[in-house]
Design a protein around this motif. Sequence first.
Motif, mmCIF file in Angstrom:
data_model
loop_
_atom_site.group_PDB
_atom_site.id
_atom_site.type_symbol
_atom_site.label_atom_id
_atom_site.label_comp_id
_atom_site.label_asym_id
_atom_site.label_seq_id
_atom_site.Cartn_x
_atom_site.Cartn_y
_atom_site.Cartn_z
ATOM 1 N N THR A 137 -11.441 -86.378 12.843
ATOM 2 C CA THR A 137 -11.578 -85.397 13.929
ATOM 3 C C THR A 137 -11.504 -83.977 13.360
ATOM 4 N N LEU A 138 -12.009 -83.009 14.142
ATOM 5 C CA LEU A 138 -11.938 -81.598 13.731
ATOM 6 C C LEU A 138 -10.492 -81.139 13.615
ATOM 7 N N GLN A 139 -9.660 -81.637 14.551
ATOM 8 C CA GLN A 139 -8.240 -81.301 14.559
ATOM 9 C C GLN A 139 -7.575 -81.746 13.256
ATOM 10 N N GLN A 140 -7.957 -82.963 12.811
ATOM 11 C CA GLN A 140 -7.374 -83.486 11.573
ATOM 12 C C GLN A 140 -7.805 -82.636 10.377
ATOM 13 N N GLU A 141 -9.075 -82.218 10.388
ATOM 14 C CA GLU A 141 -9.564 -81.376 9.299
ATOM 15 C C GLU A 141 -8.785 -80.059 9.261
ATOM 16 N N ARG A 142 -8.608 -79.485 10.443
ATOM 17 C CA ARG A 142 -7.914 -78.210 10.554
ATOM 18 C C ARG A 142 -6.470 -78.307 10.034
ATOM 19 N N GLU A 143 -5.795 -79.381 10.432
ATOM 20 C CA GLU A 143 -4.424 -79.621 9.968
ATOM 21 C C GLU A 143 -4.377 -79.766 8.453
ATOM 22 N N THR A 144 -5.312 -80.555 7.911
ATOM 23 C CA THR A 144 -5.294 -80.864 6.487
ATOM 24 C C THR A 144 -5.531 -79.622 5.637
ATOM 25 N N VAL A 145 -6.558 -78.848 5.995
ATOM 26 C CA VAL A 145 -6.850 -77.668 5.167
ATOM 27 C C VAL A 145 -5.737 -76.629 5.277
ATOM 28 N N THR A 146 -5.123 -76.528 6.463
ATOM 29 C CA THR A 146 -4.010 -75.584 6.624
ATOM 30 C C THR A 146 -2.842 -75.997 5.735
ATOM 31 N N ARG A 163 -24.456 -67.829 8.153
ATOM 32 C CA ARG A 163 -24.307 -69.038 7.326
ATOM 33 C C ARG A 163 -22.990 -69.736 7.614
ATOM 34 N N LEU A 164 -22.016 -68.984 8.136
ATOM 35 C CA LEU A 164 -20.701 -69.573 8.381
ATOM 36 C C LEU A 164 -20.406 -69.595 9.875
ATOM 37 N N LYS A 165 -20.280 -70.796 10.413
ATOM 38 C CA LYS A 165 -19.947 -70.941 11.836
ATOM 39 C C LYS A 165 -18.421 -70.938 11.989
ATOM 40 N N PRO A 166 -17.904 -70.661 13.199
ATOM 41 C CA PRO A 166 -16.447 -70.693 13.388
ATOM 42 C C PRO A 166 -15.844 -71.990 12.868
ATOM 43 N N GLY A 167 -14.790 -71.878 12.099
ATOM 44 C CA GLY A 167 -14.149 -73.060 11.517
ATOM 45 C C GLY A 167 -12.912 -72.627 10.776
ATOM 46 N N SER A 168 -12.531 -73.417 9.776
ATOM 47 C CA SER A 168 -11.250 -73.166 9.119
ATOM 48 C C SER A 168 -11.314 -72.087 8.048
ATOM 49 N N THR A 169 -12.513 -71.807 7.491
ATOM 50 C CA THR A 169 -12.589 -70.909 6.331
ATOM 51 C C THR A 169 -11.967 -69.548 6.610
ATOM 52 N N THR A 170 -12.292 -68.958 7.775
ATOM 53 C CA THR A 170 -11.765 -67.634 8.102
ATOM 54 C C THR A 170 -10.241 -67.675 8.183
ATOM 55 N N ARG A 171 -9.706 -68.725 8.808
ATOM 56 C CA ARG A 171 -8.252 -68.825 8.955
ATOM 57 C C ARG A 171 -7.562 -68.965 7.592
ATOM 58 N N LEU A 172 -8.192 -69.740 6.684
ATOM 59 C CA LEU A 172 -7.585 -69.946 5.363
ATOM 60 C C LEU A 172 -7.548 -68.644 4.573
ATOM 61 N N ILE A 173 -8.659 -67.899 4.591
ATOM 62 C CA ILE A 173 -8.679 -66.620 3.876
ATOM 63 C C ILE A 173 -7.695 -65.655 4.539
ATOM 64 N N GLY A 174 -7.584 -65.756 5.875
ATOM 65 C CA GLY A 174 -6.588 -64.959 6.602
ATOM 66 C C GLY A 174 -5.186 -65.269 6.120
ATOM 67 N N LEU A 175 -4.851 -66.550 5.939
ATOM 68 C CA LEU A 175 -3.521 -66.941 5.464
ATOM 69 C C LEU A 175 -3.234 -66.308 4.108
ATOM 70 N N TYR A 176 -4.227 -66.355 3.211
ATOM 71 C CA TYR A 176 -4.064 -65.776 1.879
ATOM 72 C C TYR A 176 -3.794 -64.272 1.994
ATOM 73 N N TRP A 177 -4.584 -63.609 2.830
ATOM 74 C CA TRP A 177 -4.440 -62.147 2.976
ATOM 75 C C TRP A 177 -3.045 -61.780 3.493
ATOM 76 N N HIS A 178 -2.587 -62.508 4.512
ATOM 77 C CA HIS A 178 -1.258 -62.228 5.075
ATOM 78 C C HIS A 178 -0.163 -62.504 4.052
ATOM 79 N N PHE A 179 -0.385 -63.517 3.199
ATOM 80 C CA PHE A 179 0.613 -63.819 2.181
ATOM 81 C C PHE A 179 0.758 -62.651 1.206
ATOM 82 N N VAL A 180 -0.388 -62.085 0.786
ATOM 83 C CA VAL A 180 -0.358 -60.946 -0.135
ATOM 84 C C VAL A 180 0.391 -59.776 0.523
#
Lengths: 210, 97
Positions: free
Chosen positions: A12-21, A175-192
């Motif tokens: 499921t999309l939810q599972q993908e989202r959880e896993t990549v996070t 080329r990039l539809k709404p999904g996890s990529t933006t959130r992951l890069i966001g997490l990295y940015w907030h960590f810095v």
Amino acid sequence: MAEETLGFQYSTLQQERETVTLGMWAFLATEVLFFGALIAAYFSYRIWFGAEFIAAAKMTKVALGTANTAVLLTSSACMAMAVTTHEAGSRRAPVLWLTATALLGLSFVVIKGTEWFLEYQEHLVPALNFDLARHGGVAEIFFIFYFCATGLHALHLLIGICLVCWLAFAIGTGRLKPGSTTRLIGLYWHFVDIVWIFLFPLIYLAGRNG
Amino acid sequence: MSAGTICRCWLALLILLALTTGSAFIPLGTANLFVSLGIAVTKALIVLLFFMELKTSSALVRVFAAAGFFWLMIMIALTTADYTHRTDQRVPLDQVR
């Protein structure tokens, strides 16, 4: 990158989202320890060398450091806006917010570079032109810590800026539809950003009223 | 996350920044360090809970996020405990050279 289609390993999309996070947080936990070792070194120096170490911290540029913290905190807010607007399905808004994020990140690096230049002029750069007779050995240790910490942080920020630019381009061209990529890069940015939140008081605010 | 929440977090972060910089110039002795670290922890929590969405994340993600900080606490606590209790004399660095 096809974001709408589910990776073959997920059900499921939810599972993908959880896993990549979760994967991103596992990486960030290693980064916490990476910067954490530097901060532990700072505390041991501070205890060991005491007043001399704190006096060296007073040579940093507190006005530029404070301005830089404000710039980075604002960039994080812009990044959060980019994630939110992208998940809401907008295409134009996240590109604008990401551009703001990258520009603020770049301003941070420029301000940091200015500080480094001023410190070079004051003969405070260990291994390059440190004036041992004028500033003393403990100050040299402080500035070795300072350049390692701020240098590694700036390197992380530069990587973040590259990622954000790529992201803005990928969203803008569709080329990039709404999904996890933006959130992951966001997490990295907030960590810095969080790393800087801790470096700031340790480097710039020590011994300001002594 | 709503735009309103992000805006409020951003304002709170800037107010805390002003507070921490201001407090550094008030002579409080060792309390200065703890005030500035306390404010840093508060700022980090705002970023972690809202911007990094830990407030709405699953328990597993929160455990992963907490793990790094937990081990960091052990490292810093034991390192500082060691250095604060050393009794041997330190040779001034400038004499070593």
